[in-house]
Design an enzyme around this catalytic site. Structure first.
Site, PDB file in Angstrom:
ATOM      1  N   GLU A 199      88.828 -51.924  53.443  1.00  0.00           N
ATOM      2  CA  GLU A 199      89.298 -50.825  54.300  1.00  0.00           C
ATOM      3  C   GLU A 199      88.122 -50.265  55.081  1.00  0.00           C
ATOM      4  OE1 GLU A 199      90.022 -46.106  53.460  1.00  0.00           O
ATOM      5  OE2 GLU A 199      90.700 -47.528  51.943  1.00  0.00           O
ATOM      6  N   LYS A 229      98.256 -43.670  46.671  1.00  0.00           N
ATOM      7  CA  LYS A 229      96.823 -43.399  46.535  1.00  0.00           C
ATOM      8  C   LYS A 229      96.676 -41.960  46.052  1.00  0.00           C
ATOM      9  CE  LYS A 229      93.066 -42.204  49.700  1.00  0.00           C
ATOM     10  NZ  LYS A 229      92.598 -42.295  51.107  1.00  0.00           N
TER      11      LYS A 229
END
Length: 212
Positions: A42, A131
């Protein structure tokens, strides 16, 4: 709400968060991370020229790698992420417009949540995984309490103040994914330095979770 893509089966439930990565170093660092056994990468959008880095990484790594962006806050950024070849969308929050656009592009999504209300809203909006952020504030106990009422097959990740030293505690709380940021990468590190940290994280994962 149309669901986004299911979270893929990775060799290890680790996402490398490369905040501050520059396009000039993107491929070298990403290749070192991937070679160490971390398949998900990411690049947060508050990094320098993030879409250039994402595009370069997506071209350089195998198609099985899960490459994308973090800190995605607007639908327009979802479109740019797709154009860059990114498949993973990570955000610090849960936003319906962002999730709808991500579903349109069949992306894997990992929105940030902190409360049961946010967690169930993310589930309703079709999140691929949750998350929990910042995980260090909730701790394994807080996540475990919410995990008990969430869908059993839902992938749950811990991000924020988490390193490989914390894997065992969060595993007991039902966490299967970890986003590793500053414990793995800081601007100015060489690819070799990042690779060494990535290998240590992969080894810690194998010790805590085992390897198929």
């Amino acid at each position: 709400m149309t669901p986004t893509a299911p979270f893929p089966r990775l060799q290890r439930g680790l996402v490398a968060i490369l905040r501050g990565l520059t396009p000039a170093e993107a491929v070298g660092v990403a290749e070192a991370v991937h070679a160490a056994g971390i398949e998900a990468i990411e690049v947060p959008l508050n990094s320098p020229e993030p879409f250039s880095s994402i595009a370069a990484i997506a071209r350089a790594l195998p198609a099985t790698a899960l490459v994308g962006a973090g800190t995605v806050l607007a639908p327009a950024d979802v479109d740019r992420l797709s154009e860059a070849g990114g498949r993973l969308l990570v955000s610090p929050n849960i936003d319906a417009a962002v999730m709808e656009r991500a579903a349109r592009h069949a992306m894997v999504t990992m929105p940030g949540v902190f409360t049961p209300t946010e967690a169930f809203r993310a589930v309703a909006l079709g999140a691929s995984a949750l998350k929990f952020f910042p995980a260090s504030v909730l701790g394994p106990g807080g996540i475990a309490a919410m995990r008990a009422v969430l869908p059993k097959d839902l992938a749950v990740g811990a991000v924020g103040g988490v390193s490989e030293k914390d894997f065992a505690g969060y595993k007991a709380a039902g966490v299967s994914l970890f986003g590793l940021g500053s414990s793995l990468f800081k601007p100015g590190m060489t690819a070799a330095e990042v690779g060494k940290r990535a290998r240590a994280a992969a080894e810690a994962w194998d010790s805590a979770f085992g390897q198929d």
